[in-house]
Write a protein that holds these residues in place. Structure first.
Motif, PDB file in Angstrom:
ATOM      1  N   GLN B  87       1.237  13.236  -9.294  1.00 22.02           N
ATOM      2  CA  GLN B  87       0.059  12.378  -9.163  1.00 22.02           C
ATOM      3  C   GLN B  87      -1.106  13.139  -8.526  1.00 22.02           C
ATOM      4  N   ILE B  88      -0.787  13.951  -7.511  1.00 18.09           N
ATOM      5  CA  ILE B  88      -1.840  14.752  -6.871  1.00 18.09           C
ATOM      6  C   ILE B  88      -2.470  15.703  -7.882  1.00 18.09           C
ATOM      7  N   ALA B  89      -1.624  16.415  -8.610  1.00 15.16           N
ATOM      8  CA  ALA B  89      -2.136  17.386  -9.585  1.00 15.16           C
ATOM      9  C   ALA B  89      -2.971  16.676 -10.646  1.00 15.16           C
ATOM     10  N   GLU B 226      -0.046   3.554 -22.294  1.00 11.43           N
ATOM     11  CA  GLU B 226       1.314   3.818 -21.807  1.00 11.43           C
ATOM     12  C   GLU B 226       1.721   2.844 -20.719  1.00 11.43           C
ATOM     13  N   GLY B 227       0.745   2.097 -20.206  1.00 14.78           N
ATOM     14  CA  GLY B 227       1.059   1.155 -19.133  1.00 14.78           C
ATOM     15  C   GLY B 227       1.159   1.845 -17.777  1.00 14.78           C
ATOM     16  N   ASP B 228       0.431   2.942 -17.614  1.00 17.74           N
ATOM     17  CA  ASP B 228       0.472   3.703 -16.369  1.00 17.74           C
ATOM     18  C   ASP B 228      -0.455   3.062 -15.328  1.00 17.74           C
ATOM     19  N   GLU B 229       0.145   2.386 -14.360  1.00 14.01           N
ATOM     20  CA  GLU B 229      -0.683   1.667 -13.375  1.00 14.01           C
ATOM     21  C   GLU B 229      -1.294   2.597 -12.335  1.00 14.01           C
ATOM     22  N   THR B 230      -0.681   3.786 -12.164  1.00 13.63           N
ATOM     23  CA  THR B 230      -1.201   4.696 -11.136  1.00 13.63           C
ATOM     24  C   THR B 230      -2.610   5.148 -11.482  1.00 13.63           C
ATOM     25  N   VAL B 231      -2.930   5.106 -12.773  1.00  9.27           N
ATOM     26  CA  VAL B 231      -4.254   5.548 -13.178  1.00  9.27           C
ATOM     27  C   VAL B 231      -5.313   4.521 -12.758  1.00  9.27           C
ATOM     28  N   LEU B 232      -4.906   3.262 -12.714  1.00  7.70           N
ATOM     29  CA  LEU B 232      -5.832   2.221 -12.235  1.00  7.70           C
ATOM     30  C   LEU B 232      -6.114   2.402 -10.746  1.00  7.70           C
ATOM     31  N   GLU B 233      -5.038   2.744 -10.013  1.00  6.19           N
ATOM     32  CA  GLU B 233      -5.223   3.040  -8.581  1.00  6.19           C
ATOM     33  C   GLU B 233      -6.216   4.177  -8.419  1.00  6.19           C
ATOM     34  N   GLY B 234      -6.067   5.185  -9.270  1.00  2.39           N
ATOM     35  CA  GLY B 234      -6.941   6.356  -9.212  1.00  2.39           C
ATOM     36  C   GLY B 234      -8.392   5.983  -9.454  1.00  2.39           C
ATOM     37  N   ILE B 235      -8.611   5.157 -10.464  1.00  6.13           N
ATOM     38  CA  ILE B 235      -9.981   4.738 -10.790  1.00  6.13           C
ATOM     39  C   ILE B 235     -10.591   4.026  -9.593  1.00  6.13           C
ATOM     40  N   GLN B 236      -9.782   3.141  -9.037  1.00  8.95           N
ATOM     41  CA  GLN B 236     -10.244   2.367  -7.893  1.00  8.95           C
ATOM     42  C   GLN B 236     -10.580   3.279  -6.719  1.00  8.95           C
ATOM     43  N   HIS B 237      -9.690   4.245  -6.499  1.00 10.07           N
ATOM     44  CA  HIS B 237      -9.820   5.079  -5.317  1.00 10.07           C
ATOM     45  C   HIS B 237     -10.899   6.148  -5.464  1.00 10.07           C
ATOM     46  N   TYR B 238     -10.974   6.762  -6.641  1.00  9.32           N
ATOM     47  CA  TYR B 238     -11.840   7.937  -6.777  1.00  9.32           C
ATOM     48  C   TYR B 238     -13.178   7.656  -7.444  1.00  9.32           C
ATOM     49  N   LEU B 240     -14.646   4.186  -8.303  1.00 13.42           N
ATOM     50  CA  LEU B 240     -15.403   2.957  -8.158  1.00 13.42           C
ATOM     51  C   LEU B 240     -15.324   2.430  -6.735  1.00 13.42           C
ATOM     52  N   THR B 241     -16.428   1.920  -6.258  1.00 19.87           N
ATOM     53  CA  THR B 241     -16.353   1.246  -4.975  1.00 19.87           C
ATOM     54  C   THR B 241     -15.929  -0.195  -5.217  1.00 19.87           C
ATOM     55  N   ASP B 242     -16.321  -0.701  -6.376  1.00 24.05           N
ATOM     56  CA  ASP B 242     -16.058  -2.093  -6.701  1.00 24.05           C
ATOM     57  C   ASP B 242     -15.566  -2.178  -8.148  1.00 24.05           C
ATOM     58  N   PRO B 243     -14.250  -2.054  -8.357  1.00 19.21           N
ATOM     59  CA  PRO B 243     -13.761  -1.955  -9.729  1.00 19.21           C
ATOM     60  C   PRO B 243     -14.014  -3.236 -10.513  1.00 19.21           C
ATOM     61  N   PRO B 244     -14.554  -3.107 -11.707  1.00 19.47           N
ATOM     62  CA  PRO B 244     -14.796  -4.291 -12.510  1.00 19.47           C
ATOM     63  C   PRO B 244     -13.481  -4.916 -12.958  1.00 19.47           C
ATOM     64  N   ALA B 245     -13.431  -6.240 -12.966  1.00 19.57           N
ATOM     65  CA  ALA B 245     -12.217  -6.943 -13.356  1.00 19.57           C
ATOM     66  C   ALA B 245     -11.865  -6.641 -14.812  1.00 19.57           C
ATOM     67  N   ARG B 246     -12.879  -6.268 -15.594  1.00 19.25           N
ATOM     68  CA  ARG B 246     -12.633  -6.069 -17.018  1.00 19.25           C
ATOM     69  C   ARG B 246     -11.639  -4.952 -17.309  1.00 19.25           C
ATOM     70  N   LEU B 247     -11.591  -3.958 -16.450  1.00 19.91           N
ATOM     71  CA  LEU B 247     -10.666  -2.864 -16.673  1.00 19.91           C
ATOM     72  C   LEU B 247      -9.217  -3.358 -16.643  1.00 19.91           C
ATOM     73  N   GLU B 248      -8.962  -4.331 -15.799  1.00 24.48           N
ATOM     74  CA  GLU B 248      -7.628  -4.918 -15.731  1.00 24.48           C
ATOM     75  C   GLU B 248      -7.296  -5.618 -17.050  1.00 24.48           C
ATOM     76  N   GLU B 249      -8.315  -6.162 -17.680  1.00 20.76           N
ATOM     77  CA  GLU B 249      -8.080  -6.859 -18.940  1.00 20.76           C
ATOM     78  C   GLU B 249      -7.715  -5.877 -20.056  1.00 20.76           C
ATOM     79  N   VAL B 250      -8.321  -4.693 -19.987  1.00 19.10           N
ATOM     80  CA  VAL B 250      -8.017  -3.691 -21.004  1.00 19.10           C
ATOM     81  C   VAL B 250      -6.583  -3.199 -20.839  1.00 19.10           C
ATOM     82  N   PHE B 251      -6.147  -3.220 -19.589  1.00 21.05           N
ATOM     83  CA  PHE B 251      -4.802  -2.732 -19.267  1.00 21.05           C
ATOM     84  C   PHE B 251      -3.767  -3.553 -20.003  1.00 21.05           C
TER      85      PHE B 251
END
Ligand SMILES: Nc1nc2c(ncn2[C@@H]2O[C@H](COP(=O)(O)OP(=O)(O)O)[C@@H](O)[C@H]2O)c(=O)[nH]1
Ligand SMILES: [Mg+2]
Lengths: 75, 252
Positions: B87-89, B226-238, B240-251
């Motif tokens: 995940q770090i890499a 692929e259903g990789d949830e860690t990538v959503l964490e990454g988006i949130q963390h790196y 966006l300050t305020d992740p749009p709810a729409r990204l969750e819908e695409v997931f």
């Protein structure tokens, strides 16, 4: 036979990965695609995990992970 | 996304990001740390990756008057975030946007190393393949056609023997040419079967709409498929300050 049953010192060839999802992907990423030769190097004291030579790298797999790999024996 | 007020590199603990940043990736035991030490000498600093118990080594070197920050990533066989190291890499290469990523491969078992290379190339075209341990390969009478490999992969390939220093000058020069934009790799895109490409086609416009029309949206779309949830964490963390709810819908 299953990779988890390949005795230490013996070589087999991957026939199929029998699971799906991330575990499957991880096994493929380690180089375990059909046709790959694999050798059991050693077994840890408790019997789990096993160490294998996969494409030139030593890799430890837990028995339950190795049981998702179908192989045929080459010896 | 570089140049935005949010600086992803800061979240990786890298503050002096005025200089170009270059990542060293690769399978374990391919000589990444040996190359890192040879290039940076004593000019290095070790700590932890922020919030992780994994060691982060970074250092600096100068080439042609240009200071370069080098980051030694954990060795992995994959970038699918199966482990903290992966995940770090992955996060560093995708979210950290290094100016170049050197993938270090073992010349004696090249085939197994190319899987990771393709995963990196799928994230960014700014990749240099450094084929290390060529001294060992020579000893084992393994012959590698470096030029052909570079042509087939569409990225620069540098043979090296980090232990003796062979090839490291060329590696630094290649990095320099990539940073300056003189060298623009054009790796061949990896095309999946119709079903996957069809699904990508459906969600890509949506993702581009949220993240901006970005070349790396394809990689993100693949992870979401692929259903990789860690990538959503990454988006949130790196990102966006305020992740749009729409990204969750695409997931999916
Ligand atoms: N023969 C040879 N050995 C090397 C070379 N580069 C690294 N090594 C050795 O390979 C081993 C692993 O190197 P290391 O840098 O720790 O790999 P890392 O896990 O990728 O960071 C060490 O024993 C190094 O001394 C090389 O070019 N030739
Ligand atoms: Mg290392």
């Amino acid at each position: 036979m299953l990779l988890s049953q390949l005795p230490v010192g013996k070589t087999g060839e991957v026939v199929a990965i029998t699971c799906s999802g991330l575990v499957r992907r991880r096994l493929l990423d380690l180089g375990l695609v059909p046709g790959t030769k694999i050798r059991t190097l050693r077994q840890s004291p408790g019997g789990d995990p096993l160490a294998f030579n996969i494409r030139g790298a030593v890799i430890a797999l837990r028995l339950d992970t190795a049981s998702h790999v179908k192989i045929r024996s080459l010896d | 996304m570089k140049g935005q007020p949010l600086q992803p590199l800061l979240r990786f603990g890298i503050e002096d990001a005025d200089s170009p940043v270059v990542a060293l990736a690769g399978n374990p035991n391919t000589g990444k740390t040996t190359i890192f030490n040879a290039l940076t000498g004593l000019n290095q600093h070790t700590g932890n990756w922020p919030g992780k118990t994994v060691v982060q080594a970074r250092g600096k070197y100068c080439y042609g008057g240009q200071e370069v920050i080098l980051v030694d990533l954990p060795g992995t066989y994959s970038l699918l975030a199966n482990s903290v190291e992966e995940q770090i890499a992955r996060d560093f290469i995708y979210f950290g946007r290094p100016d170049a990523t050197i993938v270090v491969a073992d010349a004696t078992c090249l085939e197994r190393n190319l899987n990771l290379l393709l995963q990196v190339v799928e994230i960014t075209p700014l990749v240099i393949l450094c084929i290390n341990l060529i001294d060992e390969a020579r000893r084992k009478l393994i012959k590698i056609d470096f030029a052909r490999l570079a042509e087939r992969l569409g990225i620069p390939v540098v043979p090296a023997s980090a232990r003796t220093g062979e090839g490291l000058e060329l590696l630094k020069k290649t990095v320099q040419d990539m940073i300056s934009g003189k060298l623009k790799p054009s790796p061949k895109p990896i095309i999946y079967d119709g079903e996957v490409e069809g699904a990508l086609h459906q969600i890509l416009p949506e993702i581009k709409g949220i993240l901006g029309d970005d070349a790396t949206s394809r990689w993100l779309a693949l992870r979401l498929l692929e259903g990789d949830e860690t990538v959503l964490e990454g988006i949130q963390h790196y990102l966006l300050t305020d992740p749009p709810a729409r990204l969750e819908e695409v997931f999916v």
